[in-house]
Design an enzyme around this catalytic site. Structure first.
Site, PDB file in Angstrom:
ATOM      1  N   HIS A 150       1.119  -1.251   0.828  1.00 44.22           N
ATOM      2  CA  HIS A 150       0.029  -0.442   0.189  1.00 44.22           C
ATOM      3  C   HIS A 150       0.639   1.011   0.358  1.00 44.22           C
ATOM      4  CE1 HIS A 150      -3.061   3.342   1.441  1.00 44.22           C
ATOM      5  NE2 HIS A 150      -3.694   2.144   1.500  1.00 44.22           N
TER       6      HIS A 150
ATOM      7  N   HIS B 278      -7.941   0.257  -4.663  1.00 43.68           N
ATOM      8  CA  HIS B 278      -8.548   1.237  -3.070  1.00 43.68           C
ATOM      9  C   HIS B 278      -9.154   2.548  -4.351  1.00 43.68           C
ATOM     10  CE1 HIS B 278      -6.324  -0.032   1.067  1.00 43.68           C
ATOM     11  NE2 HIS B 278      -6.935  -1.333   0.385  1.00 43.68           N
TER      12      HIS B 278
ATOM     13  N   HIS C 112     -12.731   4.051   2.279  1.00 39.69           N
ATOM     14  CA  HIS C 112     -13.690   5.062   2.919  1.00 39.69           C
ATOM     15  C   HIS C 112     -14.791   5.145   2.015  1.00 39.69           C
ATOM     16  CE1 HIS C 112      -8.843   6.418   3.783  1.00 39.69           C
ATOM     17  NE2 HIS C 112      -9.218   5.063   4.375  1.00 39.69           N
TER      18      HIS C 112
ATOM     19  N   TYR D 222     -14.816   4.131   7.434  1.00 41.12           N
ATOM     20  CA  TYR D 222     -15.972   3.118   6.673  1.00 41.12           C
ATOM     21  C   TYR D 222     -17.374   2.675   7.985  1.00 41.12           C
ATOM     22  CZ  TYR D 222     -10.906   1.796   4.948  1.00 41.12           C
ATOM     23  OH  TYR D 222      -9.713   1.898   5.129  1.00 41.12           O
TER      24      TYR D 222
END
Ligand code: DNO
Length: 391
Positions: A237, A302, A350, A366
């Protein structure tokens, strides 16, 4: 053949206020989770992994991605019993593979995982978003942490402005900034007191970005062969935010970092979590071009959009707004999938706290409804792009 992205949602485990059934109703089929109860550095046993996997499957879902197996600080600094900790990491990879879990997300950010200063920033429409306020971080650095050498990084004019900001902070806001930075956001695993954080900073004295990049390479030299042997895709990440904080080095922030990582270790199992919100904070990251360039190594995605402000702040915008050219990014992902002949796991990252969730206690970023909105929008973009391709 056209491939749709595999739709997943992050789930923080049995204590998550968002249930597996809620996730099922969102239309996602995959779960992204971690064994958050296991202390950093310890082996994830087959029994514990299997237990979690059973819960997920009983709800009609699949455990698609591990996010994350945290990399212990001693591995990043290569001190103490880091060799043993790397062996443990390898064993966790083997154990996951043995029960059929083949994608592992991780990061190599020193001390702190993702950082925001306000988790409930009210937008004009009343929804709440995550905000990174540059002045808050600077005020923390100069006047709360009082980091040695920090002053040299700012002009005297800046210091004056930051001081004025600091002096005007209410006691609540003052405390909130400390808590948000040090207590750790969801998924961060570890929180620190101010004193502990100071001591941790000292463990990075002498570790600049090239040194940390070397430590990451040495770590990959050890774990990539194990990942390869067990057919586990490693997905690093990016730094969030993608620039240095508190004098700490950053090694996964821009395209050249990603390039270095796969040049160092070209194995297809050495790859990325392509987080549009993290990379997207920097105007010098061309996201669609990055997907095209690194596509063969992107193992997890993501999708979210940040919006930069002129003063250096950024907040999390609607998934299709902000600075991330989301449609172009998804278009490139579809091309990558077609080339690779497979779907890649994606999660809407998110989401705003909105509607009924405003009355609930949720994990910052979340909550269910905001992420569902993001997922629905992303799914719509994907369907439209696929329709156009099919014509
Ligand atoms: C925040 C997340 C991060 C991420 C880790 C990956 O929402 O994207 O906590 O999971 O940095 O290791």
């Amino acid at each position: 053949m056209a491939y749709k992205m595999e739709q997943t949602m992050r789930w923080y485990g049995p204590n998550d206020p968002v249930s597996l059934q809620d996730i099922l109703q969102s239309g996602a089929s995959g779960i992204v989770t971690a064994l958050h109860h296991i202390p950093n550095g310890e082996v994830w046993t087959i029994e514990e992994i299997q237990k979690r996997k059973d819960i997920i499957e009983k709800a009609g879902l699949t455990w698609s991605v591990v996010e994350s197996i945290p990399v212990h600080e001693l591995i990043k600094t290569r001190t103490g019993n880091f060799k043993e900790l790397i062996e443990n990491y390898k064993q966790s990879i083997r154990n996951l593979a043995s029960v059929g879990i083949h994608t592992v997300c991780y990061n190599f950010m020193p001390i702190l995982d993702w950082t925001r200063t306000d988790l409930f920033h009210t937008l004009p429409n009343g929804a709440k978003a995550l905000l990174f306020e540059k002045k808050a971080v600077q005020a923390f650095d100069l006047f709360i942490l009082k980091r040695e050498g920090a002053e040299a990084e700012y002009s005297s004019e800046e210091i004056q402005e930051i001081k004025a900001y600091y002096d005007a902070l209410s006691p609540e806001k003052h405390q909130l900034i400390i808590d948000n930075i040090l207590k750790g956001l969801p998924g961060s695993e570890i929180g620190y007191t101010l004193e502990e954080f100071k001591a941790m900073l000292e463990t990075y004295a002498g570790i600049d970005a090239p040194k940390l990049a070397e430590h990451l390479k040495l770590f990959l030299d050890e774990i990539v062969p194990v990942a390869e042997e067990n057919k586990v895709y490693l997905a690093i990440h990016p730094d969030d935010p993608p620039f240095p904080l508190f004098g700490l080095p950053r090694v996964v922030s821009v395209a050249s970092d990603a390039r270095r990582l796969i040049t160092d270790q070209p194995s297809p199992y050495n790859g990325f979590t392509f987080c549009t919100g993290s990379y997207g904070v920097r105007a010098d990251n061309d996201l669609p071009a990055m997907v095209a360039e690194f596509g063969d190594h992107i193992h997890f995605i993501h999708l979210r959009s940040t919006r930069r402000k002129e003063n250096g702040d950024f907040f999390e915008d609607n998934h299709l707004d902000g600075n991330v050219p989301m449609v172009a990014v998804i278009d490139e992902i579809l091309k990558v999938q077609e080339k690779r002949g497979k779907s890649l796991p994606m999660r809407p990252d998110h989401g705003h706290q909105m509607l009924d969730d405003l009355n609930k206690k949720t994990n910052a970023g979340y909550s269910a409804i905001g992420r569902l909105k993001g997922l629905a929008e992303i799914r719509g973009v994907e369907a439209a792009l696929l329709y156009n391709k099919s014509k």
